[in-house]
Design a protein around this motif. Structure first.
Motif, PDB file in Angstrom:
ATOM      1  N   GLN A  17      45.953  33.056  41.026  1.00 49.64           N
ATOM      2  CA  GLN A  17      45.922  34.511  41.013  1.00 49.64           C
ATOM      3  C   GLN A  17      46.116  35.060  39.616  1.00 49.64           C
ATOM      4  N   VAL A  18      47.038  34.501  38.861  1.00 47.19           N
ATOM      5  CA  VAL A  18      47.269  34.968  37.494  1.00 47.19           C
ATOM      6  C   VAL A  18      46.038  34.714  36.637  1.00 47.19           C
ATOM      7  N   ILE A  19      45.427  33.545  36.769  1.00 43.27           N
ATOM      8  CA  ILE A  19      44.218  33.248  36.001  1.00 43.27           C
ATOM      9  C   ILE A  19      43.101  34.213  36.366  1.00 43.27           C
ATOM     10  N   SER A  20      42.923  34.497  37.648  1.00 47.57           N
ATOM     11  CA  SER A  20      41.842  35.402  38.045  1.00 47.57           C
ATOM     12  C   SER A  20      42.125  36.838  37.600  1.00 47.57           C
ATOM     13  N   ILE A  21      43.378  37.279  37.636  1.00 46.14           N
ATOM     14  CA  ILE A  21      43.708  38.625  37.167  1.00 46.14           C
ATOM     15  C   ILE A  21      43.437  38.749  35.671  1.00 46.14           C
ATOM     16  N   ILE A  22      43.855  37.750  34.896  1.00 46.51           N
ATOM     17  CA  ILE A  22      43.606  37.779  33.449  1.00 46.51           C
ATOM     18  C   ILE A  22      42.110  37.754  33.166  1.00 46.51           C
ATOM     19  N   TRP A  23      41.371  36.922  33.872  1.00 55.95           N
ATOM     20  CA  TRP A  23      39.924  36.833  33.672  1.00 55.95           C
ATOM     21  C   TRP A  23      39.252  38.163  33.982  1.00 55.95           C
ATOM     22  N   LEU A  24      39.645  38.808  35.081  1.00 54.22           N
ATOM     23  CA  LEU A  24      39.054  40.097  35.432  1.00 54.22           C
ATOM     24  C   LEU A  24      39.408  41.181  34.417  1.00 54.22           C
ATOM     25  N   MET A  25      40.642  41.162  33.910  1.00 53.35           N
ATOM     26  CA  MET A  25      41.025  42.149  32.908  1.00 53.35           C
ATOM     27  C   MET A  25      40.225  41.970  31.635  1.00 53.35           C
ATOM     28  N   ILE A  26      40.019  40.738  31.216  1.00 55.72           N
ATOM     29  CA  ILE A  26      39.236  40.481  30.003  1.00 55.72           C
ATOM     30  C   ILE A  26      37.781  40.876  30.221  1.00 55.72           C
ATOM     31  N   LEU A  27      37.243  40.550  31.377  1.00 53.36           N
ATOM     32  CA  LEU A  27      35.831  40.769  31.646  1.00 53.36           C
ATOM     33  C   LEU A  27      35.487  42.245  31.818  1.00 53.36           C
ATOM     34  N   PHE A  28      36.281  42.976  32.606  1.00 51.49           N
ATOM     35  CA  PHE A  28      35.905  44.338  32.965  1.00 51.49           C
ATOM     36  C   PHE A  28      36.589  45.425  32.142  1.00 51.49           C
ATOM     37  N   PHE A  29      37.827  45.214  31.757  1.00 59.37           N
ATOM     38  CA  PHE A  29      38.574  46.312  31.149  1.00 59.37           C
ATOM     39  C   PHE A  29      38.703  46.216  29.639  1.00 59.37           C
ATOM     40  N   LYS A  30      38.336  45.082  29.048  1.00 61.34           N
ATOM     41  CA  LYS A  30      38.379  44.888  27.604  1.00 61.34           C
ATOM     42  C   LYS A  30      39.745  45.216  27.009  1.00 61.34           C
ATOM     43  N   PHE A  31      40.807  44.764  27.659  1.00 59.01           N
ATOM     44  CA  PHE A  31      42.154  44.964  27.154  1.00 59.01           C
ATOM     45  C   PHE A  31      42.398  44.086  25.943  1.00 59.01           C
TER      46      PHE A  31
END
Length: 88
Positions: A17-31
């Protein structure tokens, strides 16, 4: 009812879950990296709280570790913001 491999399944679930949350944040939100570091620390902090509520081993260690991670992430973010402002 406890499964024989319940602890292993829980730890794997949390890691994925942590890996997928980080991946989604990098991919979609450009944090930025400090923000991702802070949010991942916050998610794992909540996991540590769940471990403490259920009296599982390692709950206190996870909570203390993630508080340290969040402090480091905030310091890193402040440093990078001040550095960017000084360069501009």
């Amino acid at each position: 009812m406890h499964l024989p491999v319940g602890d292993f399944m829980t730890i794997c679930m949390v890691i994925f879950q942590v890996i997928s949350i980080i991946w989604l944040m990098i991919l979609f939100f450009k944090f930025s990296y400090p923000t991702i570091f802070f949010l991942a620390g916050f998610v794992l902090f909540l996991v540590g709280l769940v471990f403490k509520i259920q009296h599982w081993v390692g709950g206190q260690l996870i909570v203390c570790g993630m508080i340290a991670v969040q402090i480091i992430a905030i310091a890193w973010l402040i440093f990078s913001l001040l550095k960017d402002k000084a360069e501009a």
